[in-house]
Design an enzyme around this catalytic site. Structure first.
Site, PDB file in Angstrom:
ATOM      1  N   ASP A  96      -3.417   8.232   7.726  1.00  0.00           N
ATOM      2  CA  ASP A  96      -4.377   7.321   8.401  1.00  0.00           C
ATOM      3  C   ASP A  96      -3.615   6.578   9.332  1.00  0.00           C
ATOM      4  OD1 ASP A  96      -3.160   5.272   6.982  1.00  0.00           O
ATOM      5  OD2 ASP A  96      -4.913   4.725   5.915  1.00  0.00           O
ATOM      6  N   SER A 133       0.912  -1.253   0.069  1.00  0.00           N
ATOM      7  CA  SER A 133      -0.056   0.046   0.052  1.00  0.00           C
ATOM      8  C   SER A 133       0.748   1.275   0.013  1.00  0.00           C
ATOM      9  CB  SER A 133      -0.996  -0.057   1.204  1.00  0.00           C
ATOM     10  OG  SER A 133      -0.075  -0.141   2.574  1.00  0.00           O
ATOM     11  N   HIS A 191      -0.649   5.153   7.231  1.00  0.00           N
ATOM     12  CA  HIS A 191      -0.027   5.480   6.183  1.00  0.00           C
ATOM     13  C   HIS A 191       0.422   6.851   6.140  1.00  0.00           C
ATOM     14  CE1 HIS A 191      -2.535   1.968   4.748  1.00  0.00           C
ATOM     15  NE2 HIS A 191      -1.171   1.668   4.078  1.00  0.00           N
TER      16      HIS A 191
END
Ligand code: NAG
Ligand code: NAG
Ligand code: NAG
Ligand code: NAG
Ligand code: NAG
Length: 364
Positions: free
Chosen positions: A327, A38, A330
């Protein structure tokens, strides 16, 4: 941009036409191929029906052009977008799963590149749920490469591959999974984990090398013990040391692996961006990086804003440039922008043995 520049300087204009005519592109590398998780996914998981690891809803992308959620785990661009910008591109190459017969012409010629990264994936195939494993990412690349080699001028395509950047950002999810299964592992369990992971990593690099990759840009395992998701598991809100130790051990092993591979595989060049050290340095000197908050998530809910994902009903901060984390896991666009600049052209403390810039400008 070309017209106004011509007004300012006829010479520049002539020069840029000349460059344009001889190389037909002005990027620093013909293409970028991206593998990993990610931290560099730009939307592959949007195409996976059963995946829960998606970021294609608000408030993801709130600072992306048109505030569009794209599948990037960021308020805007992520690290690979900024690396691509440094290489002269507009942003990351497109997600592999978005390619079709009408939008892949340049890609088949070995230009621009493709992003294979999938949120939730790891170096090990056992890491992640409904995601694209790294093994599968490499199989997709192999499929694409066969199509590229079937084009006219296969020699030119192979040449472009050897000049292209192969960026890998992986390992964080393996470390999370290992720690989740055993949060006080003994030495032999840790060593077994490192060996299993590194032998897989080595296979992945050798596979890419066998397919023509020569220039590897690596982003190492972040300081996962300091992400808000980890901090909320510590009563004091401090980092989880055990997680960081696993990440650090992996990073030492990854550094050793590449120096070994550079000897064994002729023509292989690499540069490792130390995401781990950079994050810890930013956490201990937030102000010198322009951050005010390096502990909590900008978007989320509960303690440290890290007890839910950044869902449409979550709250988010206004001063997003002052946050390290977007978040619970991340980085913000701002943090990604900083790390890409440092990996491109920063000090040896954070990127080595050469910078990404030196990697792309190196001859042969
Ligand atoms: C998604 O999950 C459903 C239910 O488990 C399954 O039937 C379906 O084949 C899966 N789809 C994909 C693309 O894996
Ligand atoms: C191909 O993909 C592009 C962008 O992902 C999309 O806009 C376009 O509609 C697709 N074309 C076809 C024929 O599926
Ligand atoms: C270390 O941990 C592993 C996994 O939890 C366990 O199977 C093994 O017996 C342990 N070894 C020692 C020497 O304690
Ligand atoms: C929790 O954070 C404190 C610092 O605030 C640290 O001393 C402690 O070791 C951390 N706990 C764990 C389990 O890592
Ligand atoms: C958002 O809504 C979902 C579903 O109603 C709920 O489970 C979740 O706790 C809510 N999250 C926040 C941050 O309020």
């Amino acid at each position: 941009m070309k017209q106004p520049l011509c007004l300012f300087s006829v010479l520049f204009c002539v020069f840029s036409r000349f460059v344009g005519a001889t190389t037909s592109y002005t990027w620093k590398v013909p293409a970028i191929y991206v593998f990993g998780d990610s931290t560099v996914d730009v939307g592959n998981n949007n195409y996976l029906t059963n995946s829960t690891a998606k970021a294609n809803y608000p408030h993801y992308g709130i600072d992306f052009p048109h505030s569009r959620p794209t599948g990037r785990f960021s308020n805007g661009y992520n690290q690979i977008d900024f690396v691509a910008i440094h290489m002269g591109f507009r942003r990351s190459p497109p997600p592999y799963l978005s390619l079709n017969d009408t939008n892949n012409h340049q890609i088949l010629k070995g230009l621009r590149g493709v992003n294979f990264a999938s949120a939730g994936s790891g170096i090990l195939d056992s890491t992640g749920g409904n995601i694209i494993t790294t093994t599968q990412q490499l199989l997709y690349f192999e499929t694409l490469r066969s199509k590229m080699m079937a084009q006219p001028n296969a020699d030119q395509v192979a040449q472009r591959l050897s000049k292209s950047l192969f960026l890998i950002s992986a390992g964080g999810n393996d470390a999370f999974a290992f720690f989740a299964a055993n949060n006080s592992p003994n030495n032999s369990a840790v060593l077994l984990f490192y060996n299993t992971l590194l032998s897989k990593y080595e296979n992945h690099i050798k596979t890419l090398y066998g397919l023509g990759a020569r220039r590897f840009a690596v982003i190492n395992v972040p300081a996962i013990g300091c992400v808000p998701f980890a901090r909320v598991q510590n009563l004091t809100g401090g980092c989880i040391n055990g997680m960081n130790q696993i990440a650090k051990g992996l990073n030492d092993a990854i550094t050793d692996l590449f120096s070994k591979l550079a000897v064994a595989l002729p023509g292989l060049k690499y540069s490792i961006g130390a995401s781990y050290d950079l994050t810890l340095t930013a956490i201990s000197n937030p102000r010198s990086f322009g951050f005010k908050d390096v502990e909590s998530a900008c978007c989320g809910s509960g303690k440290l804003n890290a007890q839910s994902y950044c869902t449409p009903n979550a709250t988010y901060c206004m001063n997003r440039k002052q946050y390290l984390f977007w978040d619970l896991i991340h980085p913000t666009q701002q943090a990604s922008k900083i790390s890409a600049s440092v990996f491109y052209d920063g000090p040896a403390q954070f990127v080595g043995p050469i910078t990404y810039k030196q990697l792309v400008y190196s001859n042969n």
